[in-house]
Design an enzyme around this catalytic site. Structure first.
Site, PDB file in Angstrom:
ATOM      1  N   SER A  67      27.170 -14.509   4.157  1.00  0.00           N
ATOM      2  CA  SER A  67      28.225 -13.649   3.603  1.00  0.00           C
ATOM      3  C   SER A  67      27.648 -12.347   3.064  1.00  0.00           C
ATOM      4  O   SER A  67      26.699 -12.357   2.285  1.00  0.00           O
ATOM      5  CB  SER A  67      28.962 -14.376   2.481  1.00  0.00           C
ATOM      6  OG  SER A  67      29.717 -15.442   2.987  1.00  0.00           O
ATOM      7  N   ASP A 117      37.559  -8.078   0.070  1.00  0.00           N
ATOM      8  CA  ASP A 117      36.314  -8.817  -0.166  1.00  0.00           C
ATOM      9  C   ASP A 117      35.074  -7.955   0.075  1.00  0.00           C
ATOM     10  O   ASP A 117      34.120  -8.376   0.726  1.00  0.00           O
ATOM     11  CB  ASP A 117      36.257 -10.071   0.706  1.00  0.00           C
ATOM     12  CG  ASP A 117      35.272 -11.100   0.162  1.00  0.00           C
ATOM     13  OD1 ASP A 117      34.838 -10.950  -0.992  1.00  0.00           O
ATOM     14  OD2 ASP A 117      34.913 -12.027   0.905  1.00  0.00           O
ATOM     15  N   HIS A 173      33.013 -11.797  -3.051  1.00  0.00           N
ATOM     16  CA  HIS A 173      32.832 -13.170  -3.524  1.00  0.00           C
ATOM     17  C   HIS A 173      31.361 -13.536  -3.724  1.00  0.00           C
ATOM     18  O   HIS A 173      31.048 -14.509  -4.409  1.00  0.00           O
ATOM     19  CB  HIS A 173      33.514 -14.161  -2.569  1.00  0.00           C
ATOM     20  CG  HIS A 173      32.797 -14.406  -1.281  1.00  0.00           C
ATOM     21  ND1 HIS A 173      33.137 -13.775  -0.099  1.00  0.00           N
ATOM     22  CD2 HIS A 173      31.757 -15.212  -0.973  1.00  0.00           C
ATOM     23  CE1 HIS A 173      32.348 -14.189   0.870  1.00  0.00           C
ATOM     24  NE2 HIS A 173      31.493 -15.062   0.370  1.00  0.00           N
TER      25      HIS A 173
END
Length: 463
Positions: A222, A148, A118
């Site tokens: 992230s 992911d 993402h």
């Protein structure tokens, strides 16, 4: 004077005795790693940790900050003016730049970097900034949207410092960990915490399996590193659980064993080689065990076995309870999925299961996901490919390949070839996901299915 001398001598002897006892019984029992041995209940000796201040995080932090990078994702979209289009037939538009940021981890000296899917999704350009502020353009090598994970590559003029993988299966709850990333564009930020839980499932499909930690993770973290106190990679920080979008106490990381397997697949095959066991069902607890009529209260209950799968060929059947894969105990579906996600098609897994109160062990050869079709209520389902996604402008779904339900035969032409988008409002990512959703349902239960037909129209039916 005699009395004073006697008193002084007694005091001196008492002090020497106390000091000797301390040296003999206490000081020698204090290891240099900050752990004190004390007497517990019934005079048994036990170890008590002294807390974070007794653990040296500096070496792990120093090893990691130089291998964690800043990832800048630039994408472009065309912004149109509907009023100009309506009144003047104006078809032009203005290109608008969108920038997203995150973190990544260098995993090889020649510039391979792992991050979250993402973080780089829909990127037109990807720029990497190292800890020394050098910047490089990055190439997207491959992605796995389900887990992911994305793999990038930069061409640097020198060998790069990188982080080595640890075995995430050996991570223990309560173990100290560090999260390293770039929250709020603050380069090389290090936070500490403990592993709060393993095999956490936050996805309705039950396929993902995260390491949960209380190390502070915020937007921008992230794709960053979760490392142990040796500076070894045990996970890729992926998400937080928060009502506000900022850290409130829990964060989640993709285990390093899963991330490493995905990366190796992308580098060797160009895509992720995902094998499946071929069973549908759900995890047991006291209530479920009572309803299903089994004495087992932990494990994975098989409600259905997928046709042509390794599980079917190995003789597994409805009612069996899987309690172990190889040497790993299985109590939840996410634990089962976490282990299978580290394997490839044709890998063999020893499955320990309970049938009629007796334990059995059987080797099962994993089947390639694309070769297995799920069946529910007389609908045989298969995965769609990239051309289907492009044609119908969808990101995921499963196709109705065949209909064996006599009640649905009158609607054969209307249903065959349709692509199911969701089941009971849960997105149909692929056959494996749908199998998981349907595996928890009884044949007598109704299900609501949203699909797109061959003409591209979206319809909803209840079966």
């Amino acid at each position: 004077m005699k009395n004073f001398a006697s008193l002084f001598l007694v005091s001196l002897l008492s002090g020497a005795t106390t000091l000797g006892a301390y040296k003999l019984f206490i000081e020698d029992d204090q290891p240099g790693n900050g752990v004190v041995t004390v007497a517990g209940p019934e005079n048994h000796l036990r170890n008590v940790g002294l807390g974070a201040e007794s653990v040296d995080f500096t070496a792990a932090a120093d090893k990691t900050v130089h291998s964690v990078v800043h990832v800048k994702n630039t994408s472009y979209r065309t912004v149109t003016n509907p009023m100009l289009e309506f009144f003047y037939g104006y078809r032009g538009g203005q290109q608008q730049e969108q920038v997203g940021t995150g973190s990544g981890v260098i995993i090889s000296e020649d510039g391979y970097i792992v991050t979250n899917n993402h973080v780089v999704k829909d990127a037109s350009e990807i720029e990497i900034t190292l800890n020394n502020n050098k910047t490089y353009k990055a190439k997207l090598v491959g992605t796995d949207s389900k887990m992911d994970i994305a793999l990038l590559k930069i061409d640097a003029d020198t060998k790069l410092e990188y982080t080595v993988f640890a075995d995430s299966d050996n991570v223990k709850v309560g173990e100290w960990v560090l999260a390293v990333g770039n929250p709020y564009n603050l380069n090389s930020t290090v936070t500490a915490g403990i592993v709060s839980a393993k095999a956490r499932n936050l996805d309705s499909s039950g396929i993902q399996s995260f390491i949960q930690t209380d190390a502070a993770v915020n937007p921008g973290n992230s794709g960053g590193a979760l490392v142990n106190t040796k500076g070894e990679l045990i996970g890729i920080n992926t998400m937080i659980s928060s009502m506000t979008g900022s850290y409130v106490g829990y964060s989640f990381a993709v285990p390093s064993n899963i991330a490493r397997k995905i990366i190796e697949d992308i580098m060797e095959y160009g895509n992720v080689q995902r094998g499946i066991l071929g069973v549908e069902g759900g995890e047991l607890n006291a209530k479920a065990s009572k309803e299903l009529g089994t004495t087992e209260t932990a494990g994975f209950y098989i409600n259905r076995v997928t046709k042509n799968s390794g599980a079917e060929r190995a003789g597994l059947s409805k009612g069996d309870v899987i309690v172990k894969l190889d040497e790993r105990n299985i109590a939840t579906y996410s634990e089962l999925a976490a282990y299978i996600n580290t394997k490839r098609p044709n890998d063999k897994v020893n499955v320990t299961y309970v049938r009629d109160g007796k334990r059995y062990v059987v080797p099962v050869s994993l089947t390639k996901n694309e070769f297995v079709a799920a069946e529910f209520k007389g609908l045989q389902l298969e995965n769609i490919d990239a051309s289907d996604k492009k044609k119908f402008r969808i990101n995921s779904g499963v196709r109705i390949r065949e209909i064996t339900n006599e009640n649905l035969k009158p609607y054969y032409d209307e249903l065959i070839g349709n692509i199911i988008l969701s089941v009971d409002n849960v997105r149909a990512t692929d056959v494996e996901t749908v199998s998981r959703i349907l595996g928890n349902k009884d044949e007598n239960q109704s299900v609501s299915i949203e699909m797109v037909n061959k003409q591209g129209q979206r319809i909803r039916i209840i079966i």
